[in-house]
Write a protein that holds these residues in place. Sequence first.
Motif, PDB file in Angstrom:
ATOM      1  N   PHE A 166       1.199   7.203   5.207  1.00  0.00           N
ATOM      2  CA  PHE A 166       2.785   6.952   4.754  1.00  0.00           C
ATOM      3  C   PHE A 166       3.783   8.076   4.641  1.00  0.00           C
ATOM      4  O   PHE A 166       4.850   8.166   5.336  1.00  0.00           O
ATOM      5  CB  PHE A 166       2.912   5.641   4.191  1.00  0.00           C
ATOM      6  N   ASN A 167       3.326   8.409   3.459  1.00  0.00           N
ATOM      7  CA  ASN A 167       4.131   9.644   2.855  1.00  0.00           C
ATOM      8  C   ASN A 167       4.299  10.445   3.760  1.00  0.00           C
ATOM      9  O   ASN A 167       5.373  11.308   3.999  1.00  0.00           O
ATOM     10  CB  ASN A 167       3.670   9.983   1.428  1.00  0.00           C
ATOM     11  N   ARG A 179       0.668  -1.139   0.079  1.00  0.00           N
ATOM     12  CA  ARG A 179       0.022   0.038  -0.154  1.00  0.00           C
ATOM     13  C   ARG A 179       0.830   1.268  -0.109  1.00  0.00           C
ATOM     14  O   ARG A 179       0.526   2.152  -0.813  1.00  0.00           O
ATOM     15  CB  ARG A 179      -0.850  -0.015   1.120  1.00  0.00           C
ATOM     16  N   ALA A 180       2.016   1.150   0.747  1.00  0.00           N
ATOM     17  CA  ALA A 180       2.872   2.475   0.897  1.00  0.00           C
ATOM     18  C   ALA A 180       3.753   2.566  -0.419  1.00  0.00           C
ATOM     19  O   ALA A 180       4.401   3.455  -0.591  1.00  0.00           O
ATOM     20  CB  ALA A 180       3.772   2.332   2.112  1.00  0.00           C
ATOM     21  N   ARG A 181       3.595   1.512  -1.262  1.00  0.00           N
ATOM     22  CA  ARG A 181       4.371   1.850  -2.568  1.00  0.00           C
ATOM     23  C   ARG A 181       5.999   1.814  -2.344  1.00  0.00           C
ATOM     24  O   ARG A 181       6.458   2.702  -3.041  1.00  0.00           O
ATOM     25  CB  ARG A 181       3.583   2.909  -3.369  1.00  0.00           C
ATOM     26  N   ILE A 182       6.287   1.183  -1.146  1.00  0.00           N
ATOM     27  CA  ILE A 182       7.846   1.586  -0.888  1.00  0.00           C
ATOM     28  C   ILE A 182       8.779   1.075  -1.926  1.00  0.00           C
ATOM     29  O   ILE A 182       8.594  -0.202  -2.440  1.00  0.00           O
ATOM     30  CB  ILE A 182       7.879   0.810   0.385  1.00  0.00           C
ATOM     31  N   GLU A 183       9.765   1.689  -2.362  1.00  0.00           N
ATOM     32  CA  GLU A 183      10.806   1.368  -3.246  1.00  0.00           C
ATOM     33  C   GLU A 183      12.382   1.050  -2.599  1.00  0.00           C
ATOM     34  O   GLU A 183      13.147   0.801  -3.113  1.00  0.00           O
ATOM     35  CB  GLU A 183      11.156   2.371  -4.277  1.00  0.00           C
ATOM     36  N   VAL A 184      12.238   1.226  -1.270  1.00  0.00           N
ATOM     37  CA  VAL A 184      13.746   0.764  -0.313  1.00  0.00           C
ATOM     38  C   VAL A 184      13.472  -0.661  -0.282  1.00  0.00           C
ATOM     39  O   VAL A 184      12.503  -1.345  -0.201  1.00  0.00           O
ATOM     40  CB  VAL A 184      13.176   1.239   0.876  1.00  0.00           C
ATOM     41  N   ASN A 230       7.614   7.197  -1.889  1.00  0.00           N
ATOM     42  CA  ASN A 230       7.743   5.657  -1.767  1.00  0.00           C
ATOM     43  C   ASN A 230       8.828   5.140  -0.787  1.00  0.00           C
ATOM     44  O   ASN A 230       9.521   4.281  -0.979  1.00  0.00           O
ATOM     45  CB  ASN A 230       8.407   5.450  -3.222  1.00  0.00           C
ATOM     46  N   GLY A 231       9.011   5.900   0.283  1.00  0.00           N
ATOM     47  CA  GLY A 231       9.851   5.503   1.613  1.00  0.00           C
ATOM     48  C   GLY A 231      11.231   6.050   1.343  1.00  0.00           C
ATOM     49  O   GLY A 231      12.202   5.824   1.925  1.00  0.00           O
ATOM     50  N   ARG A 232      11.303   6.767   0.196  1.00  0.00           N
ATOM     51  CA  ARG A 232      12.722   7.390  -0.207  1.00  0.00           C
ATOM     52  C   ARG A 232      12.753   8.901  -0.018  1.00  0.00           C
ATOM     53  O   ARG A 232      11.774   9.524  -0.203  1.00  0.00           O
ATOM     54  CB  ARG A 232      13.364   7.114  -1.497  1.00  0.00           C
ATOM     55  N   ASP A 246      -1.893   5.908   0.021  1.00  0.00           N
ATOM     56  CA  ASP A 246      -0.353   5.908   0.603  1.00  0.00           C
ATOM     57  C   ASP A 246      -0.315   7.186   1.396  1.00  0.00           C
ATOM     58  O   ASP A 246       0.956   7.488   1.699  1.00  0.00           O
ATOM     59  CB  ASP A 246       0.667   5.581  -0.403  1.00  0.00           C
ATOM     60  N   ASN A 257      -7.031   2.427   0.740  1.00  0.00           N
ATOM     61  CA  ASN A 257      -5.742   1.775   0.397  1.00  0.00           C
ATOM     62  C   ASN A 257      -4.742   2.898  -0.064  1.00  0.00           C
ATOM     63  O   ASN A 257      -3.883   2.914  -0.887  1.00  0.00           O
ATOM     64  CB  ASN A 257      -5.943   0.891  -0.767  1.00  0.00           C
TER      65      ASN A 257
END
Lengths: 163, 163, 163, 163
Positions: free
Chosen positions: D119-120, C36-41, D140-142, D116, D114
Amino acid sequence: MKVRLLITGGTIDKFYNQSNGELEFDKTHFPEMIKRARIEVDLIQEELLLIDSLDMVDIDRQLILDRCENSAEELILITHGTDTMCDTAKLLGEREINKTIVLFGSMVPYAVNNSDALFNFGCALGSLQLLEPGVYVAMNGRVLPWSDVEKNRDLGVFQPSSH
Amino acid sequence: MKVRLLITGGTIDKFYNQSNGELEFDKTHFPEMIKRARIEVDLIQEELLLIDSLDMVDIDRQLILDRCENSAEELILITHGTDTMCDTAKLLGEREINKTIVLFGSMVPYAVNNSDALFNFGCALGSLQLLEPGVYVAMNGRVLPWSDVEKNRDLGVFQPSSH
Amino acid sequence: MKVRLLITGGTIDKFYNQSNGELEFDKTHFPEMIKRARIEVDLIQEELLLIDSLDMVDIDRQLILDRCENSAEELILITHGTDTMCDTAKLLGEREINKTIVLFGSMVPYAVNNSDALFNFGCALGSLQLLEPGVYVAMNGRVLPWSDVEKNRDLGVFQPSSH
Amino acid sequence: MKVRLLITGGTIDKFYNQSNGELEFDKTHFPEMIKRARIEVDLIQEELLLIDSLDMVDIDRQLILDRCENSAEELILITHGTDTMCDTAKLLGEREINKTIVLFGSMVPYAVNNSDALFNFGCALGSLQLLEPGVYVAMNGRVLPWSDVEKNRDLGVFQPSSH
């Protein structure tokens, strides 16, 4: 055509208390649910109790019975915990009140993901307006008369007791 | 008692396409909704269409009509976009099919916060099992016959046309 | 740059068990949250425990410590119940492991409405990649070092203990 | 340590308008998100714009630039549509303002299932407090610097442009 909604608590109305990590009662979610469901039926809410149905004692059921008998409306919805919903339905049913009464609740609280609360509310309200006078339980998309309904605890569903 | 669920699309089944930021159709959400609602009714899903009801043309309505007439079940639910739901209901109603047919949809997609989808589904399924043969629209907690229902676009609600 | 995500349970990973009406553990929600968070790490998940942090005993903390010391990655996230998160952080911090370790959890389960889980996860992962080696707690939008953090139970927030 | 949150719109803040079935802007969701995330950081919200970033013109970016330069806080978060987020980041970055500025948004609106968004937001706020002065994009966690970030439209992710 007015409908009285008697709120008694049960799983459907529990919320997560973050202070102690327990599912408890605070206030009913029905005002929010009614708004979300965009209901155009004339619905009078009345919060009788806000308790777990396992904690329901004779005096609580007497209160529900009194309100069913004495409220002006002929169509009555009752929210109820699932564990003793059939007991309350039986008590009301045996009184042969000349009104249509539908009990419902949910297996998952409205405030928890993936809840069946709104569906059951819709099913109960839709069928209430069409049923003959009597007492019914609306769960799992079925509407069952008080004299032929039981909760199957293993499956977590309501079914005809003559099943 | 079997129920056929004819899926045609409409707001209720739209999802957010993050590639273009539009609300579109991908696949129906009904398998997920049915599981969540913990339905014990024997429900046969059939995806006829997955379109906006403003894009529905004669051949689409003919397809819906054919499936209503030719499917084996006597209880039929139809999901439908709200904009032309009453038109399809009228077309079906005038054919005097000897079955009970209930149309429903939602004002907010199931996949969007605060959706009325599950409530309307519950209301439609609950009333379907109790109604006389005929064609009805179940929205806003009310079940209205095809011959006396209209969408009030200003209020965003369905009401008796004789209102 | 790889990140190891050590899962230990806590409120963040509880779900509603409809059989008994309790919030319990079944399986972790992190695969769903990561998608869901679409993490690219590059994130390596490892489920160490799935328990309430009030039930965590010495051998559990020893396991967490071992995995921090022995896993190949220099960046480590730990999910943890909030009640003893600061205790585990202290244990890890006093070992002066030459890695960056961030603990986080949530006050409301991911599976319950209005959860802070995703926010805390984002805050923990974002700060993990920027912090000097050491042990930290990421809650309430703040990142606090293990030597200066406590849970204020009355307010339900994490704050500097020198506060 | 105060943080200024400049709100400009973008996907993250869209809501479903049931009158026309479109995703549009009404009011920002950040007050609700901040409460839900239980943030203890001193956060000053300022709604500059509430527009799609494809509709953003020079005068809009000038407004954002002015507020970055002239607000008292040295830590600035900017919510932004994803389509031109990197353009605004570049404009701000080239001005070499001596503040830490982090832009973020979401691929799915906060008001859609759903999403993001939370999170972002967490990732942006967590990293903002740790970064050197400069302009960054947190998605995207970066956390990527303005001079080395681009949106990959095919994948729907942000990545280093030197990738």
